[in-house]
Write a protein that holds these residues in place. Structure first.
Motif, PDB file in Angstrom:
ATOM      1  N   GLY A 379      10.012 -41.418  13.033  1.00  0.00           N
ATOM      2  CA  GLY A 379      10.971 -40.879  12.063  1.00  0.00           C
ATOM      3  C   GLY A 379      10.751 -41.454  10.669  1.00  0.00           C
ATOM      4  O   GLY A 379      10.741 -40.719   9.690  1.00  0.00           O
ATOM      5  N   ASP A 380      10.537 -42.768  10.598  1.00  0.00           N
ATOM      6  CA  ASP A 380      10.270 -43.391   9.298  1.00  0.00           C
ATOM      7  C   ASP A 380       9.032 -42.784   8.659  1.00  0.00           C
ATOM      8  O   ASP A 380       9.007 -42.481   7.474  1.00  0.00           O
ATOM      9  N   GLY A 381       8.012 -42.620   9.491  1.00  0.00           N
ATOM     10  CA  GLY A 381       6.765 -42.047   8.988  1.00  0.00           C
ATOM     11  C   GLY A 381       6.973 -40.625   8.488  1.00  0.00           C
ATOM     12  O   GLY A 381       6.514 -40.257   7.414  1.00  0.00           O
ATOM     13  N   LEU A 382       7.698 -39.840   9.291  1.00  0.00           N
ATOM     14  CA  LEU A 382       7.958 -38.457   8.889  1.00  0.00           C
ATOM     15  C   LEU A 382       8.741 -38.419   7.590  1.00  0.00           C
ATOM     16  O   LEU A 382       8.486 -37.601   6.723  1.00  0.00           O
ATOM     17  N   ARG A 383       9.686 -39.333   7.484  1.00  0.00           N
ATOM     18  CA  ARG A 383      10.502 -39.345   6.273  1.00  0.00           C
ATOM     19  C   ARG A 383       9.626 -39.502   5.044  1.00  0.00           C
ATOM     20  O   ARG A 383       9.744 -38.755   4.084  1.00  0.00           O
ATOM     21  N   SER A 384       8.706 -40.472   5.108  1.00  0.00           N
ATOM     22  CA  SER A 384       7.910 -40.633   3.895  1.00  0.00           C
ATOM     23  C   SER A 384       6.865 -39.532   3.771  1.00  0.00           C
ATOM     24  O   SER A 384       6.524 -39.137   2.660  1.00  0.00           O
ATOM     25  N   ALA A 385       6.401 -39.004   4.901  1.00  0.00           N
ATOM     26  CA  ALA A 385       5.392 -37.934   4.803  1.00  0.00           C
ATOM     27  C   ALA A 385       6.004 -36.653   4.244  1.00  0.00           C
ATOM     28  O   ALA A 385       5.349 -35.896   3.543  1.00  0.00           O
ATOM     29  N   LEU A 386       7.266 -36.396   4.581  1.00  0.00           N
ATOM     30  CA  LEU A 386       7.877 -35.137   4.159  1.00  0.00           C
ATOM     31  C   LEU A 386       8.673 -35.284   2.871  1.00  0.00           C
ATOM     32  O   LEU A 386       9.249 -34.330   2.381  1.00  0.00           O
ATOM     33  N   ASP A 387       8.697 -36.511   2.336  1.00  0.00           N
ATOM     34  CA  ASP A 387       9.474 -36.754   1.132  1.00  0.00           C
ATOM     35  C   ASP A 387       8.936 -35.930  -0.033  1.00  0.00           C
ATOM     36  O   ASP A 387       7.803 -36.125  -0.456  1.00  0.00           O
ATOM     37  N   PRO A 388       9.728 -35.010  -0.550  1.00  0.00           N
ATOM     38  CA  PRO A 388       9.218 -34.156  -1.622  1.00  0.00           C
ATOM     39  C   PRO A 388       8.846 -34.944  -2.876  1.00  0.00           C
ATOM     40  O   PRO A 388       7.999 -34.538  -3.642  1.00  0.00           O
ATOM     41  N   ARG A 389       9.469 -36.114  -3.038  1.00  0.00           N
ATOM     42  CA  ARG A 389       9.161 -36.886  -4.232  1.00  0.00           C
ATOM     43  C   ARG A 389       7.721 -37.364  -4.236  1.00  0.00           C
ATOM     44  O   ARG A 389       7.143 -37.648  -5.261  1.00  0.00           O
TER      45      ARG A 389
END
Ligand SMILES: Nc1ncnc2c1ncn2[C@@H]1O[C@H](COP(=O)(O)OP(=O)(O)OP(=O)(O)O)[C@@H](O)[C@H]1O
Ligand code: SF4
Ligand SMILES: [Mg+2]
Lengths: 393, 338, 310
Positions: A379-389
């Motif tokens: 989840g942490d990884g996905l969060r940063s991978a999908l972070d639009p910023r």
């Protein structure tokens, strides 16, 4: 002489020199970034393993979750065996059952106890008509002088175990009814993961619908819907889960799923509403609205695909917390009913015998921790991978 | 006239996990005491990184990899962070682009101003408070006695920038770097802030580096100007030479892209066709070559050295080479400096 | 300002009212009365009990008398432990729960926040990795696992650490660790990421550009901003810690309300379940309210009267 270096270059050659920016699609880009993240990959592998463990694992097991063998109750995964002359090996369980085992660690039989001398702490068991005396005085002493048991067979006393072997019959040991722990933990994975996945999907559906409607409608509807969310948010939800479980009073799988699924959608609803409000102002949605596309269509065609990223992240995080809540409920006695068992139930069952049979607690606990860890990493990884910023270059 | 600042062959690189971003690629310039130097260039050309390098504030993963920054003869690149704090906010200070985010929202304006004053002087709290009021008055904040107690969220963007300018000039810095102090503001506010800068320039007697997108602003305030592109200096000149006789195709492009009436209404730069180079993997030759209408073979292979056009003007373009074809308006100078 | 507090208070009361109502009707919806036992009681005794507790009144009447009870802080009798009231149970259990909860909250604040800050300042150094691995384990290992492992590996091996109860100060260590494990790790992670976010902010660069010492830049400018999201989390967390001790109290045999609550659930002691739920919710709501008010005093940017989180 003309210096060739100072010839003008034609425009076609220049174009090829110009930087072509990598233009990857959103998902490819996210995947590329996810792959770079070591922890996320560990998490992904962990999630895959745990799912395989639960789904495929039981097929390879000779037992089912309810198969009992009352000869072999509470046998740990590793134990010390004592040779009895040339006739084999024995092992004394913590319940003072003498188990006949093979040299490799297969459990063969439970030996009949013929005499219990509680005063001298010597129990006698019978094997092929011969007596085996087991003196366990030292085991109960503070200072045992390095000797645990004295096993006497055919006049020969062995004071030291021949060796320590791993349990070949029940690799992770057996429980108090002689059921295979590994099999039970595998079935526990099925139950815990089913509960977590289905409850998460139920939450997802409720949350997305609620949030999307609230965000799209706006105005008074939005106000009222968000007020409700505020109220729900200010309640300690664990209590409601407990109340619902008590109310439905049926220890089935579906009870837990429905209960968990109906309570934890608030975060998702907020998230989706926030996304919708942001997207709503964007041109393509405005365009869709002005040409009279229905709301349902706008939701499914435009909003959902665009809010996928944060939703996926939220889901990945929701699954471990559902596993966690389910374990917690089982642990306070509100879990699925016997003989099925989730990890929480297994842990709860093991609690009573913790000091004697700690392995019964360790395996389901490890399974829970492993699952939570894997999903969290992912989840942490996905969060940063999908972070639009971070979506640049 | 003595130099307050000399930057020699400065090279600043960001070592990101995707690769090295060479934000500043070997630039040299200097600033006279009391002088006002403008730096122009489009977004990403390395202007901010240059000023942060001077301040010693390049963030991780960035590093000054080469070069010297001499401030009154002291090489700032050799100082550690602790020694730098004696310069920052005191001898050298900086005004940033976005006043909305550059001021700490959690403390009152007065608190932050007093802190800067007290960090570099022996004033006690009351004296610092008086000084803070004086500064706020100087930068044109009405009713400073009550405003000083406000939190930044109670200030408009323009007022915040005024407050930040007050912090920057609090200790009468010898060098003031203003990095696009007006870009983030409304047009009318922009004019007011520029007016303030012009006004302060005479009062505080600092040397100033003014970074901007706006050649119009440069022409009004500065006496020298550097044109940056792709982390390099394209042209270095005094104001009159640059506007009257630009000697680099990029400068020309810039001048063409602003409204003809330089003193009239200011507009944000209209970029030249094409996009700026990727500093991760910069073109080996002249950074402007992909967009340059006069690009030659050599431009793709090798960046041009600075050709000295006159006492007050230098340009980094192969067109000044004696072997280059004639292009109208570009002068040839003797000697290949490479 | 005052208007905001009044509004918050009213909405808290309203929420509480909803909770009490909802809980009441949920419990009344259970088939079978509260005196349904595995071994059925004789009908006349049930009738007697029903009469005694006014259970033969119409539901609506019962509802009003129940609400009246709540308004006067009377949560009614227990149906299983005859002779005891819910208030008695709370009086017995609350001190224990509070004491353990307090120690746990102290653990969280005193270790979680500093660890997070250190981790952020030493980003990607060894100490950061160690703290973050620990914190990740901390948020993923359920409290009952922590508690049982603690008992198994520590207090059952070290004779001077009591296993259960709260007989001496050392006895608090285990429950506090188990109770704070998750939140401590979460706070450490949150502080770290918030600090990292703040350190990237322009105003931190301004502070540095103003020549402030690193100590001031971090200890003053960055810290205050970094703590704001942490405080937002800590508020409800304190409430949750004080209310979420079911498992820990059970494992460590602490006479706290969490344990009584679990027992009432296992015994299907409905009035106690309702009463405890209402009590817990009230505690939770009051804590969140207090923290919100305190928070609005700390963070100048909070626009009072506006709903946050949108
Ligand atoms: N922290 C960083 N990490 C990686 N690259 C950076 C970092 N900061 C700046 N850069 C890169 O350095 C280059 C120069 O940036 P800089 O901010 O100096 O441009 P600029 O000329 O100030 O542009 P603008 O007019 O937009 O302010 C850009 O390509 C940018 O991507
Ligand atoms: S060096 Fe070549 S490419 Fe660069 S500006 Fe001059 S002519 Fe154009
Ligand atoms: Mg910039």
């Amino acid at each position: 002489m003309r210096n060739l270096d100072f010839e003008f270059v034609d425009s076609s050659k220049k174009a090829s020199k110009e930087q072509t920016r990598r233009s990857l699609t959103y998902w490819k880009d996210a995947w590329r970034r996810l792959k770079k993240n070591k922890l996320a990959m560990i998490g992904l592998v962990g999630v895959t393993l745990i799912i395989l463990f639960g789904v495929v694992g039981p097929w390879f097991m000779p037992y089912s979750y309810s198969d009992q063998d009352n000869r072999f109750t509470n046998i740990p995964p590793r134990f010390e065996i004592y040779a009895i002359a040339d006739d084999g090996y024995v092992f004394l369980s913590s319940q003072y059952n003498l188990i006949l085992v093979s040299e490799k660690g297969e459990l063969l039989d439970k030996l009949v106890r013929t005499n219990m001398d509680a005063i001298n702490k010597v129990y006698t068991y019978s094997y092929n008509g011969e007596d085996i005396e087991v003196d366990f005085k030292n085991r109960l002493l503070e200072d045992d002088g390095g000797i645990d048991l004295k096993v006497t067979y055919k006049g020969v006393t062995s004071e030291y175990p021949t060796k320590t072997v791993s349990n070949k019959t029940f690799v992770w040991g057996s429980d108090n009814l002689g059921r295979d722990m590994l099999t039970r933990v595998m079935y526990g994975a099925r139950i815990s993961l089913t509960v977590a996945f289905v409850a998460t999907i139920v939450n997802l559906i409720i949350g997305v619908t609620y949030g999307a409607i609230s965000g799209l409608e706006g105005g008074l509807v939005d106000d009222i819907m968000m007020r409700i969310v505020d109220v729900i948010n200010s309640i300690p939800l664990v209590l409601y889960v407990i109340l619902l479980m008590v109310l439905i009073d049926n220890r089935g799988l579906w009870t837990i799923i429905i209960t968990l699924g109906s309570v934890y959608w608030v975060g998702m609803a907020r998230l989706v509403r926030g996304q919708v409000l942001g997207l709503k102002e964007q041109e393509y949605v405005l365009a869709a609205r002005t040409i009279g596309v229905s709301k349902a269509k706008i939701i499914s065609k435009h909003l959902i695909p665009n809010t996928m990223g944060p939703i996926i992240v939220a889901m990945t995080m929701m699954i471990p917390s559902a596993v966690f809540t389910e374990a917690f409920l089982s642990f306070i006695g509100l879990g699925v009913s016997a003989p099925m068992a989730s990890w929480g139930t297994l842990a709860n069952d093991a609690l009573a015998g913790l000091s004697t049979y700690p392995y019964q607690l360790f395996t389901p606990s490890l399974a829970i921790a492993f699952t939570m860890l894997s999903f969290n990493f992912l989840g942490d990884g996905l969060r940063s991978a999908l972070d639009p910023r971070l979506r640049k270059g | 006239m003595s130099k307050i600042l000399e930057v020699k062959n400065l090279r600043t690189t960001f070592f990101t996990h995707l690769g090295e971003v060479q934000a500043v690629r070997g630039i040299s310039f200097d600033l006279d005491e009391g002088g006002i130097l403008g730096i122009v260039g489009e977004s990403g050309s390395g202007k901010s990184v240059t000023s942060l390098s001077i301040m010693g504030l390049v963030d991780d993963p960035g590093r000054i990899v080469e070069g010297e920054i001499l401030f009154e003869g002291t090489d700032l690149t050799k100082l550690d962070q602790r020694e730098m704090t004696k310069f920052r906010g005191n001898e050298i200070s900086m005004i940033f682009q976005d006043p909305m985010t550059s001021i700490n929202p959690a403390f009152t304006v007065g608190n932050q101003l007093r802190e800067v004053i007290m960090a570099h002087s022996d004033l006690n709290k009351e004296q610092a408070h008086e000084r803070a009021l004086e500064l706020l008055r100087m930068v044109g904040i009405p009713d400073p006695e009550s405003r000083i107690k406000n939190y930044p969220y109670q200030f408009s963007g323009g007022m915040r920038q005024r407050a930040l300018i007050a912090m920057a000039i609090a200790n009468n810095p010898k060098l003031l770097i203003a990095d696009e102090p007006t870009t983030a503001l409304d047009v009318t506010i922009q004019a007011q802030i520029l007016e303030l800068m012009r006004d302060l320039k005479d009062k505080i007697q600092s040397s100033i580096i003014l970074i901007t997108h706006d050649l119009g602003v440069i022409s009004e305030i500065c006496d020298k100007v550097i044109v940056m592109y792709g982390g390099m200096i394209m042209e270095k000149a005094d104001i009159n030479s640059l506007f009257a006789n630009p000697q680099h195709p990029y400068t020309r492009g810039l001048l063409l892209s602003i409204p003809t009436n330089v003193t009239g209404k200011k507009k944000r730069l209209v970029p030249i066709e094409g996009s700026p180079p990727d500093l991760m993997d910069p073109p080996s030759g002249c950074p402007f070559s992909p967009r340059c209408p006069h690009a030659m073979e050599i431009c793709l292979k090798k960046a041009a050295p600075l050709f000295k056009i006159s006492e007050t003007q230098e340009a980094s373009c192969w067109l000044h080479h004696k072997d280059a074809p004639e292009v109208k308006g570009f002068v040839k100078v003797e000697g290949d400096l490479s | 300002m005052i208007g905001y507090y009044v509004k918050r208070l009213l909405s808290a009361l309203f929420t509480l009212f909803l909770i009490a109502t909802l809980t009441f009707f949920m419990m009344r919806a259970i088939p079978g009365g509260p005196f349904t036992r595995e071994k059925p009681l004789p009908p006349q005794i049930i009738a007697q009990l029903n009469a005694k507790y006014n259970l033969d009144d119409p539901v609506i009447v019962q509802y009003f008398s129940y609400m009246k009870g709540i308004a006067t802080f009377d949560l009614g009798p227990s149906f299983k432990e005859l002779g005891l009231t819910v208030n008695d149970l709370i009086k017995q259990g609350f001190p224990g729960s509070m004491k353990v909860g307090f120690v746990a909250v102290m653990f969280i604040l005193l270790f979680g926040i500093p660890l997070g800050i250190i981790s952020a300042l030493k980003q990607n150094k060894a100490i950061d990795h160690v703290v973050m691995v620990m914190a990740t384990i901390g948020v993923t290992v359920p409290s009952f696992v922590v508690a049982t492992l603690y008992i198994y590996f520590i207090s059952s091996k070290i004779s001077w650490i009591p296993i259960t109860g709260l007989s001496n100060p050392l006895a608090y260590i285990g429950p506090a660790i188990a109770l704070s494990g998750y939140s401590l790790s979460y706070v450490a992670r949150l502080t770290r990421s918030s600090m990292l976010e703040v350190l990237r902010q322009d105003y931190v660069r301004t502070a540095r550009a103003n020549g402030l010492s690193e100590w001031r830049v971090i200890g003053k400018h960055a810290l205050k901003n970094a703590l704001i999201p942490v405080i937002t989390y800590v508020g409800p967390m304190i409430a949750a810690i004080l209310t979420g001790s079911f498992v820990v109290e059970r494992i460590f045999s602490i006479n706290g309300i969490g344990r009584y609550f679990v027992e009432s659930v296992n015994n299907r002691d409905y009035t106690v379940i309702i009463g405890m739920t209402v009590f817990y919710s009230a505690l939770y709501i009051v804590m969140v309210l207090l923290v919100d008010i305190g928070y609005s005093l700390i963070d100048p940017r909070i626009k009072l009267g506006k709903r946050s989180g949108d």
